[in-house]
Design an enzyme around this catalytic site. Structure first.
Site, PDB file in Angstrom:
ATOM      1  N   GLY A   1     -10.967  -2.320  -1.739  1.00 37.93           N
ATOM      2  CA  GLY A   1     -10.971  -2.818  -2.767  1.00 37.93           C
ATOM      3  C   GLY A   1     -10.078  -4.344  -3.242  1.00 37.93           C
TER       4      GLY A   1
ATOM      5  N   ASP B   1      -2.955   4.536  -8.327  1.00 38.11           N
ATOM      6  CA  ASP B   1      -3.763   6.007  -9.539  1.00 38.11           C
ATOM      7  C   ASP B   1      -2.500   7.007  -9.277  1.00 38.11           C
ATOM      8  OD1 ASP B   1      -5.112   7.053 -10.587  1.00 38.11           O
ATOM      9  OD2 ASP B   1      -6.372   7.937  -9.106  1.00 38.11           O
TER      10      ASP B   1
HETATM   11  P1  IMP Z   1      -3.842   6.420  -5.318  1.00 37.35           P
HETATM   12  O1  IMP Z   1      -3.183   7.262  -4.108  1.00 37.35           O
HETATM   13  O2  IMP Z   1      -4.075   7.907  -5.807  1.00 37.35           O
HETATM   14  O3  IMP Z   1      -3.529   5.462  -5.805  1.00 37.35           O
HETATM   15  O4  IMP Z   1      -5.595   6.013  -5.111  1.00 37.35           O
HETATM   16  C1  IMP Z   1      -4.775   4.367  -4.669  1.00 37.35           C
HETATM   17  C2  IMP Z   1      -6.891   3.996  -4.470  1.00 37.35           C
HETATM   18  O5  IMP Z   1      -7.833   5.300  -5.178  1.00 37.35           O
HETATM   19  C3  IMP Z   1      -7.564   2.810  -5.000  1.00 37.35           C
HETATM   20  O6  IMP Z   1      -6.578   1.401  -3.841  1.00 37.35           O
HETATM   21  C4  IMP Z   1      -9.211   2.546  -5.642  1.00 37.35           C
HETATM   22  O7  IMP Z   1      -9.251   2.293  -4.226  1.00 37.35           O
HETATM   23  C5  IMP Z   1      -9.194   4.160  -5.399  1.00 37.35           C
HETATM   24  N1  IMP Z   1      -9.052   3.855  -6.952  1.00 37.35           N
HETATM   25  C6  IMP Z   1      -8.159   4.316  -8.082  1.00 37.35           C
HETATM   26  N2  IMP Z   1      -8.705   4.767  -9.626  1.00 37.35           N
HETATM   27  C7  IMP Z   1      -9.944   4.122  -9.129  1.00 37.35           C
HETATM   28  C8  IMP Z   1     -11.373   3.682 -10.017  1.00 37.35           C
HETATM   29  O8  IMP Z   1     -10.851   4.056 -11.015  1.00 37.35           O
HETATM   30  N3  IMP Z   1     -11.963   3.419  -9.680  1.00 37.35           N
HETATM   31  C9  IMP Z   1     -12.320   3.115  -7.908  1.00 37.35           C
HETATM   32  N4  IMP Z   1     -11.471   3.391  -7.438  1.00 37.35           N
HETATM   33  C10 IMP Z   1      -9.980   3.408  -7.735  1.00 37.35           C
END
Ligand code: IMP
Ligand code: MG
Length: 178
Positions: free
Chosen positions: A46, A105
């Site tokens: 990403g 996120d």
């Molecule tokens: P976390 O571990 O939940 O903080 O997720 C982080 C990862 O989830 C990010 O690096 C993104 O690849 C993916 N992610 C989180 N939110 C989104 C979104 O709205 N669209 C697409 N990918 C997301």
């Protein structure tokens, strides 16, 4: 492939992203101006567009390396369990490191990867995320620099995907099912 039809609504324009990157790079420059070399680590996949724009605004001696961690699979929910799919090529012990993430996120990915990199003994480790969804947080984590705080919407574009699609949009849009 997502099995429901969706449209993408504009959220953050390419112009706003570029302006924000310029601001962030001033701050990063102030932090690392004395570095002899900064290792800029992109979290795949990403962050690939963000890191490309970021390093071209950074007037510092840098190296680029990449790390891939599993996150969402092809869905819209975080897996919470973070696995390293591809590790760095280079050692970071005693080095200055900037970790570049697309979105924070739940915070699990940043938490896991930051701990992993810290365990390797970098001289300095700082983190930057283009987007932050603070209301989704499950782990108390914040990047040192954030581009934009956004509400709890599923976003795509500027490197960010929905089931591997829409990474090539030049702006950030939000997914709306029709
Ligand atoms: P976390 O571990 O939940 O903080 O997720 C982080 C990862 O989830 C990010 O690096 C993104 O690849 C993916 N992610 C989180 N939110 C989104 C979104 O709205 N669209 C697409 N990918 C997301
Ligand atoms: Mg992803």
């Amino acid at each position: 492939m997502p099995d429901r039809a969706y449209v993408i609504d504009n959220m953050i324009s390419a112009k706003s992203i570029a302006a924000r990157i310029e601001e962030l790079c001033h701050e990063i420059h102030d932090e690392f101006e004395d570095t002899n070399k900064l290792v800029v680590v992109g979290l795949l996949r990403g962050s690939f567009v963000f890191i490309a724009d970021l390093v071209r605004e950074l007037d510092l001696p840098i190296e680029v390396d990449f790390l891939e961690a599993s996150s969402y699979g092809d869905g819209m929910e975080s897996s919470r369990e973070v696995r390293i799919l591809k590790d760095l090529r280079g050692a970071i012990e005693g080095r200055d490191v900037l970790l570049v993430e697309d979105i924070v996120d739940t915070g699990h990915t940043l938490h896991h990867v930051t701990n992993l990199l810290k365990s390797r003994g970098p001289a300095r480790l700082k983190t930057i995320a283009l987007l932050d969804k603070p209301t989704r947080r499950e782990v108390d984590m914040k990047a040192d620099w954030t581009g934009f705080e956004i509400p709890d919407e599923f976003v795509v574009g500027y490197g960010i995907d929905f089931a591997q699609r829409n990474r090539n949009l030049p702006y950030i849009g939000k997914v709306r099912f029709t």
